[in-house]
Design a protein around this motif. Structure first.
Motif, PDB file in Angstrom:
ATOM      1  N   GLU A 188      30.843  26.178 -15.901  1.00 10.59           N
ATOM      2  CA  GLU A 188      31.858  26.845 -16.707  1.00 10.59           C
ATOM      3  C   GLU A 188      31.839  26.310 -18.135  1.00 10.59           C
ATOM      4  O   GLU A 188      31.421  25.173 -18.380  1.00 10.59           O
ATOM      5  N   PRO A 189      32.305  27.102 -19.103  1.00  4.53           N
ATOM      6  CA  PRO A 189      32.369  26.625 -20.489  1.00  4.53           C
ATOM      7  C   PRO A 189      33.198  25.353 -20.588  1.00  4.53           C
ATOM      8  O   PRO A 189      34.208  25.193 -19.906  1.00  4.53           O
TER       9      PRO A 189
ATOM     10  N   LEU B 189      23.269  28.934 -17.249  1.00  6.58           N
ATOM     11  CA  LEU B 189      24.358  28.073 -16.804  1.00  6.58           C
ATOM     12  C   LEU B 189      25.315  28.819 -15.888  1.00  6.58           C
ATOM     13  O   LEU B 189      25.786  28.279 -14.890  1.00  6.58           O
ATOM     14  N   ALA B 190      25.571  30.071 -16.205  1.00  5.95           N
ATOM     15  CA  ALA B 190      26.495  30.864 -15.393  1.00  5.95           C
ATOM     16  C   ALA B 190      25.948  31.062 -13.979  1.00  5.95           C
ATOM     17  O   ALA B 190      26.707  31.037 -13.011  1.00  5.95           O
ATOM     18  N   ARG B 191      24.637  31.236 -13.843  1.00  2.00           N
ATOM     19  CA  ARG B 191      24.027  31.397 -12.515  1.00  2.00           C
ATOM     20  C   ARG B 191      24.247  30.159 -11.648  1.00  2.00           C
ATOM     21  O   ARG B 191      24.300  30.237 -10.438  1.00  2.00           O
TER      22      ARG B 191
ATOM     23  N   ALA C  41      23.366  30.760 -21.997  1.00  2.00           N
ATOM     24  CA  ALA C  41      24.602  30.756 -21.208  1.00  2.00           C
ATOM     25  C   ALA C  41      24.424  31.437 -19.857  1.00  2.00           C
ATOM     26  O   ALA C  41      25.072  31.059 -18.875  1.00  2.00           O
ATOM     27  N   THR C  42      23.530  32.423 -19.753  1.00  2.00           N
ATOM     28  CA  THR C  42      23.337  33.097 -18.464  1.00  2.00           C
ATOM     29  C   THR C  42      22.708  32.168 -17.435  1.00  2.00           C
ATOM     30  O   THR C  42      22.997  32.274 -16.251  1.00  2.00           O
TER      31      THR C  42
ATOM     32  N   GLY D 289      26.937  28.303 -11.898  1.00  2.00           N
ATOM     33  CA  GLY D 289      28.368  28.073 -11.756  1.00  2.00           C
ATOM     34  C   GLY D 289      28.934  27.095 -12.769  1.00  2.00           C
ATOM     35  O   GLY D 289      30.018  26.562 -12.575  1.00  2.00           O
TER      36      GLY D 289
END
Length: 98
Positions: free
Chosen positions: A34-35, A28-30, A25-26, A32
């Motif tokens: 979103e879930p 993907l978060a980098r 998940a980190t 941008g």
């Protein structure tokens, strides 16, 4: 939607024995992401990925001597004047006169 060629960062996708894929998940978060976002996975073979990446070191070697600071300044000023002339009122790229 972004393609593999547009994505500078590589995501590590782990495919489990049951065929499910997991991305941290980190990562993907980098980017941008979103879930709940739908992503498409496009397999790229190692040979195709390696073909896309080319070293740029020495790419300009042998292309000629570097211009002197005075020559560089003159060319830069000429390019700036040309750009200003194109965009001025009545210039080549003025859409109001067409």
């Amino acid at each position: 939607m972004s393609s593999a060629e547009q994505q500078p960062e590589v995501l590590d996708l782990v495919i489990g024995a049951d065929g499910s894929g997991v991305i941290d998940a980190t990562q993907l978060a980098r980017l941008g992401v979103e879930p709940g976002t739908h992503l498409s996975v496009v397999p790229v073979g190692r040979t195709r990925a390696a073909e896309r990446r080319r070293p740029v070191r020495g790419a300009l070697a042998g292309s000629g001597p570097a211009p002197s600071p005075d020559d560089f300044e003159a060319a830069s000023s000429a390019a700036a004047r040309d750009s200003a002339d194109r965009y001025r009122d009545g210039g080549a790229w003025d859409t109001a006169t067409r």
